[in-house]
Scaffold this active site. Sequence first.
Site, mmCIF file in Angstrom:
data_model
loop_
_atom_site.group_PDB
_atom_site.id
_atom_site.type_symbol
_atom_site.label_atom_id
_atom_site.label_comp_id
_atom_site.label_asym_id
_atom_site.label_seq_id
_atom_site.Cartn_x
_atom_site.Cartn_y
_atom_site.Cartn_z
ATOM 1 N N LYS A 68 43.697 36.506 50.173
ATOM 2 C CA LYS A 68 42.963 37.666 50.671
ATOM 3 C C LYS A 68 42.100 37.308 51.876
ATOM 4 O O LYS A 68 41.864 38.153 52.759
ATOM 5 C CB LYS A 68 42.123 38.274 49.551
ATOM 6 C CG LYS A 68 42.977 38.957 48.477
ATOM 7 C CD LYS A 68 43.897 40.013 49.069
ATOM 8 C CE LYS A 68 44.662 40.779 48.003
ATOM 9 N NZ LYS A 68 45.565 41.814 48.560
ATOM 10 N N ASN A 79 50.095 46.745 49.979
ATOM 11 C CA ASN A 79 49.249 46.731 48.796
ATOM 12 C C ASN A 79 49.766 45.826 47.674
ATOM 13 O O ASN A 79 49.000 45.451 46.785
ATOM 14 C CB ASN A 79 49.105 48.169 48.275
ATOM 15 C CG ASN A 79 48.461 48.236 46.912
ATOM 16 O OD1 ASN A 79 47.261 48.000 46.760
ATOM 17 N ND2 ASN A 79 49.256 48.551 45.891
ATOM 18 N N ILE A 84 37.676 46.975 40.564
ATOM 19 C CA ILE A 84 38.306 48.279 40.388
ATOM 20 C C ILE A 84 38.941 48.352 38.998
ATOM 21 O O ILE A 84 39.622 47.409 38.567
ATOM 22 C CB ILE A 84 39.390 48.528 41.471
ATOM 23 C CG1 ILE A 84 38.791 48.358 42.872
ATOM 24 C CG2 ILE A 84 40.009 49.911 41.290
ATOM 25 C CD1 ILE A 84 37.672 49.311 43.210
ATOM 26 N N VAL A 92 58.784 42.366 47.815
ATOM 27 C CA VAL A 92 58.413 42.166 49.217
ATOM 28 C C VAL A 92 58.145 40.706 49.554
ATOM 29 O O VAL A 92 57.844 40.393 50.712
ATOM 30 C CB VAL A 92 57.190 43.032 49.604
ATOM 31 C CG1 VAL A 92 57.523 44.505 49.542
ATOM 32 C CG2 VAL A 92 55.974 42.693 48.745
ATOM 33 N N SER A 129 40.459 42.312 49.858
ATOM 34 C CA SER A 129 39.622 42.225 48.666
ATOM 35 C C SER A 129 38.278 41.629 49.063
ATOM 36 O O SER A 129 38.176 40.903 50.065
ATOM 37 C CB SER A 129 40.287 41.333 47.606
ATOM 38 O OG SER A 129 39.395 41.036 46.541
ATOM 39 N N TYR A 146 44.409 33.459 44.910
ATOM 40 C CA TYR A 146 44.196 34.855 45.309
ATOM 41 C C TYR A 146 43.148 34.937 46.418
ATOM 42 O O TYR A 146 43.341 35.647 47.408
ATOM 43 C CB TYR A 146 43.759 35.658 44.094
ATOM 44 C CG TYR A 146 43.600 37.136 44.329
ATOM 45 C CD1 TYR A 146 44.703 37.964 44.500
ATOM 46 C CD2 TYR A 146 42.331 37.718 44.354
ATOM 47 C CE1 TYR A 146 44.550 39.324 44.696
ATOM 48 C CE2 TYR A 146 42.172 39.078 44.552
ATOM 49 C CZ TYR A 146 43.285 39.870 44.723
ATOM 50 O OH TYR A 146 43.124 41.223 44.920
#
Length: 250
Positions: A158, A89, A187, A63, A141, A154
């Site tokens: 986010k 996601n 997670i 993607v 996140s 990251y």
Amino acid sequence: MSLDGKVVIITGPAAGIGAATAKLFASRGAKLCLLDIDEAGLKRVEADCGELGADVLALKCDVSLLPEMDDAISEIIRRFDGIDILVNNAIFRAIKPFLEIEEDEFDKSLFTNIKGYFFLAQKVVPYMIKRHGGRVINVASTFGFVGSSNLSAYCTCKGAVVNMTRAMAFELAGENIYVNAVAPGPIMTEGMSDLIKRVPSVHESRVQDVPMGRFGTPEEIAEVCLFLASEQCSYMNGSVLVADGGFLTH
């Protein structure tokens, strides 16, 4: 909460939160379009969802690349003739100190985690308009709100996803398209489990700041995604639901 007959695109479903969301949505009657670069994981989740009775289209798709995105959407429309729900996601996570991040790693982070979300939604929304509404769910996140060592790219991405969600919601509300996000905390995905096996101290360092004292599960985040995909969130738009065991409370 039923998704009976709804056509759902989920990116990054080969493992973790994406896989749990795909299987939960399959159990609720959704027709699934699964996009991932991990062909082996994609096939496993496709089989799992098929066993739950879902009609599944699984496509290898990066993607971060718009031509692959276009090809995937064409296949989806040929198969299902419409789109109702998008779950953005897919992620790329460069785990390195800020001073060591290289340009190609930063670009891959931006292209997957921001550009991929933005343009897939842009390409999907016209099909939602034809159906007089839809849902876009962005997986953000807690690192969209706070910083962390070794995750600068990251965190940057986010944070962008959080405000992208608000901007898209504001602009698309008139089309009966609701755009919301979920912001998971720590997670226990397959990737996290593998990291802990290599670096056991990660377990304690990630859990010590969680008041509930544990990692969340991909299934718990999938339940939040299900709520955001359902009619039960009919007056929610531009919201970011934090599911982090209390991580952001201090």
